[in-house]
Design a protein around this motif. Structure first.
Motif, PDB file in Angstrom:
ATOM      1  N   GLN A 105     136.330  -5.800 107.029  1.00  0.00           N
ATOM      2  CA  GLN A 105     136.398  -6.705 105.692  1.00  0.00           C
ATOM      3  C   GLN A 105     134.909  -7.246 105.220  1.00  0.00           C
ATOM      4  N   ASP A 106     134.167  -7.448 106.059  1.00  0.00           N
ATOM      5  CA  ASP A 106     132.871  -7.935 105.646  1.00  0.00           C
ATOM      6  C   ASP A 106     131.776  -6.699 104.995  1.00  0.00           C
ATOM      7  N   LEU A 107     132.322  -5.648 105.046  1.00  0.00           N
ATOM      8  CA  LEU A 107     131.542  -4.400 104.610  1.00  0.00           C
ATOM      9  C   LEU A 107     132.096  -4.110 103.451  1.00  0.00           C
ATOM     10  N   LEU A 108     131.108  -3.631 102.275  1.00  0.00           N
ATOM     11  CA  LEU A 108     131.477  -3.129 101.045  1.00  0.00           C
ATOM     12  C   LEU A 108     131.836  -1.601 101.464  1.00  0.00           C
ATOM     13  N   PHE A 109     132.997  -1.289 100.965  1.00  0.00           N
ATOM     14  CA  PHE A 109     133.518   0.129 101.113  1.00  0.00           C
ATOM     15  C   PHE A 109     133.884   0.468  99.727  1.00  0.00           C
ATOM     16  N   ASN A 110     133.127   1.554  99.090  1.00  0.00           N
ATOM     17  CA  ASN A 110     133.677   2.269  97.908  1.00  0.00           C
ATOM     18  C   ASN A 110     133.326   3.648  97.959  1.00  0.00           C
ATOM     19  N   ALA A 111     134.412   4.515  97.695  1.00  0.00           N
ATOM     20  CA  ALA A 111     134.131   5.837  97.779  1.00  0.00           C
ATOM     21  C   ALA A 111     134.650   6.491  96.307  1.00  0.00           C
ATOM     22  N   HIS A 112     134.553   5.800  95.488  1.00  0.00           N
ATOM     23  CA  HIS A 112     134.975   6.568  93.895  1.00  0.00           C
ATOM     24  C   HIS A 112     133.940   7.568  93.728  1.00  0.00           C
ATOM     25  N   THR A 113     134.725   8.644  92.815  1.00  0.00           N
ATOM     26  CA  THR A 113     133.906   9.487  92.535  1.00  0.00           C
ATOM     27  C   THR A 113     133.499   9.063  90.929  1.00  0.00           C
ATOM     28  N   HIS A 114     132.588   9.896  90.489  1.00  0.00           N
ATOM     29  CA  HIS A 114     131.964   9.303  89.238  1.00  0.00           C
ATOM     30  C   HIS A 114     131.799  10.667  88.435  1.00  0.00           C
ATOM     31  N   SER A 115     131.910  10.336  87.013  1.00  0.00           N
ATOM     32  CA  SER A 115     131.879  11.531  86.163  1.00  0.00           C
ATOM     33  C   SER A 115     130.476  12.135  86.123  1.00  0.00           C
ATOM     34  N   SER A 116     130.374  13.424  85.838  1.00  0.00           N
ATOM     35  CA  SER A 116     128.997  14.197  85.951  1.00  0.00           C
ATOM     36  C   SER A 116     128.270  13.610  84.642  1.00  0.00           C
ATOM     37  N   ASN A 117     127.038  13.594  84.966  1.00  0.00           N
ATOM     38  CA  ASN A 117     126.125  13.184  83.790  1.00  0.00           C
ATOM     39  C   ASN A 117     125.718  14.385  82.962  1.00  0.00           C
ATOM     40  N   PHE A 118     126.096  15.707  83.204  1.00  0.00           N
ATOM     41  CA  PHE A 118     125.576  16.824  82.858  1.00  0.00           C
ATOM     42  C   PHE A 118     126.397  17.521  81.690  1.00  0.00           C
ATOM     43  N   ASP A 119     127.313  16.994  81.284  1.00  0.00           N
ATOM     44  CA  ASP A 119     128.461  17.386  80.229  1.00  0.00           C
ATOM     45  C   ASP A 119     128.896  16.363  79.617  1.00  0.00           C
ATOM     46  N   THR A 120     129.804  16.570  78.518  1.00  0.00           N
ATOM     47  CA  THR A 120     130.115  15.724  77.567  1.00  0.00           C
ATOM     48  C   THR A 120     131.487  14.974  77.920  1.00  0.00           C
ATOM     49  N   TYR A 121     131.955  14.989  79.286  1.00  0.00           N
ATOM     50  CA  TYR A 121     133.477  14.562  79.562  1.00  0.00           C
ATOM     51  C   TYR A 121     133.183  13.241  80.254  1.00  0.00           C
ATOM     52  N   ASN A 122     133.851  12.240  79.741  1.00  0.00           N
ATOM     53  CA  ASN A 122     134.069  10.930  80.377  1.00  0.00           C
ATOM     54  C   ASN A 122     134.984  10.775  81.572  1.00  0.00           C
ATOM     55  N   THR A 123     135.883  11.478  81.662  1.00  0.00           N
ATOM     56  CA  THR A 123     136.796  11.549  82.653  1.00  0.00           C
ATOM     57  C   THR A 123     137.191  12.701  83.233  1.00  0.00           C
ATOM     58  N   THR A 124     137.639  13.034  84.484  1.00  0.00           N
ATOM     59  CA  THR A 124     138.123  13.996  84.993  1.00  0.00           C
ATOM     60  C   THR A 124     139.140  14.737  84.540  1.00  0.00           C
ATOM     61  N   SER A 125     139.937  14.007  84.082  1.00  0.00           N
ATOM     62  CA  SER A 125     141.310  14.761  83.481  1.00  0.00           C
ATOM     63  C   SER A 125     140.823  15.493  82.230  1.00  0.00           C
ATOM     64  N   GLU A 126     139.784  15.018  81.377  1.00  0.00           N
ATOM     65  CA  GLU A 126     139.442  15.651  80.120  1.00  0.00           C
ATOM     66  C   GLU A 126     138.683  16.862  80.547  1.00  0.00           C
ATOM     67  N   ALA A 127     137.939  16.566  81.717  1.00  0.00           N
ATOM     68  CA  ALA A 127     137.310  17.923  82.191  1.00  0.00           C
ATOM     69  C   ALA A 127     138.051  18.972  82.594  1.00  0.00           C
ATOM     70  N   VAL A 128     138.920  18.584  83.500  1.00  0.00           N
ATOM     71  CA  VAL A 128     140.104  19.556  83.865  1.00  0.00           C
ATOM     72  C   VAL A 128     140.602  20.410  82.915  1.00  0.00           C
ATOM     73  N   LYS A 129     141.120  19.816  81.872  1.00  0.00           N
ATOM     74  CA  LYS A 129     141.910  20.587  80.665  1.00  0.00           C
ATOM     75  C   LYS A 129     140.775  21.507  80.207  1.00  0.00           C
ATOM     76  N   ASP A 130     139.649  21.173  79.867  1.00  0.00           N
ATOM     77  CA  ASP A 130     139.108  22.109  79.251  1.00  0.00           C
ATOM     78  C   ASP A 130     138.236  23.270  80.164  1.00  0.00           C
ATOM     79  N   TYR A 131     137.893  22.770  81.115  1.00  0.00           N
ATOM     80  CA  TYR A 131     137.159  23.859  82.207  1.00  0.00           C
ATOM     81  C   TYR A 131     138.183  24.997  82.639  1.00  0.00           C
ATOM     82  N   PHE A 132     139.494  24.401  83.141  1.00  0.00           N
ATOM     83  CA  PHE A 132     140.335  25.459  83.974  1.00  0.00           C
ATOM     84  C   PHE A 132     141.088  26.301  82.654  1.00  0.00           C
TER      85      PHE A 132
END
Length: 210
Positions: A146-173
């Protein structure tokens, strides 16, 4: 890091609480592509050399007549397509399977079953990235963190134009041949089975071959 002494490592595995965080295998591959195949940190970045190797070894089936561009110094320029990256991943996994796991797959796309031995190690907690917000408070309390900060979120790439993973999934796949994607899914099948993921929605996006 892991202790080098196997006896110490085995003792830790038995005595410590163990947590594994997993992610949909195909989302994880897309994340690896966006972060490692589209970025250029500096001229000595090992992933730049890997990008050039993929461009050289894997002609893009979506652009069969297009040859890699070269600089005046003869170096290949540009970034592999997602399809070219998956062709490299497929070859890496085929080598891993045929060598009984002794072939070293890049850690960014190494399957969880090959890395974390979920069939040999009894994990106390297995959390999914997709539902981490709901699970992390419970896990933190159960592990007494409880006393430790725990955060394992993933972040969008800074190297293309997509803001969310779901947007990127649709176009890339949408640009991936379905036969190739089926091969990749088969090679990652233990991760799908062990952690309850389905490839179906991704396969539906892929290009149907005639």
């Amino acid at each position: 890091g892991q202790p080098e002494d196997p006896a110490v490592r085995d003792k830790m595995i038995l005595e410590f609480q163990k947590m594994l965080i997993v992610r949909h295998p195909l989302e994880r591959l897309l994340s690896a592509y966006r972060d490692k195949m589209l970025r250029v940190r500096n001229a000595h970045d090992p992933h730049v050399r890997l990008q050039q190797e993929i461009l050289r070894l894997y002609p893009d089936p979506n652009s069969p007549t297009e040859k890699p561009k070269k600089s005046s110094g003869g170096k290949i320029e540009g970034h592999p397509s997602f399809t070219q990256f998956l062709m490299k991943v497929r070859d890496d996994l085929l080598k891993a399977w045929s060598s009984d796991g002794s072939y070293i797959v890049n850690m960014h796309w190494r399957p969880v079953w090959l890395t974390c031995a979920p069939c040999q190690i009894s994990y106390d907690f297995i959390a999914k990235v997709e539902t981490l917000d709901l699970e992390q408070e419970y896990i933190i309390r159960q592990m007494g963190l409880q006393d430790l900060l725990f955060n394992a979120h993933t972040h969008s790439s800074n190297f293309d134009t997509y803001n969310t993973t779901s947007e990127a999934v649709k176009d890339y796949f949408r640009g991936v041949p379905r036969r190739l994607l089926r091969d990749v899914v088969e090679l990652y099948q233990p991760d799908f089975t062990l952690f309850g993921y389905s490839p179906d929605s991704f396969l539906e996006l892929a290009i149907r071959e005639e």
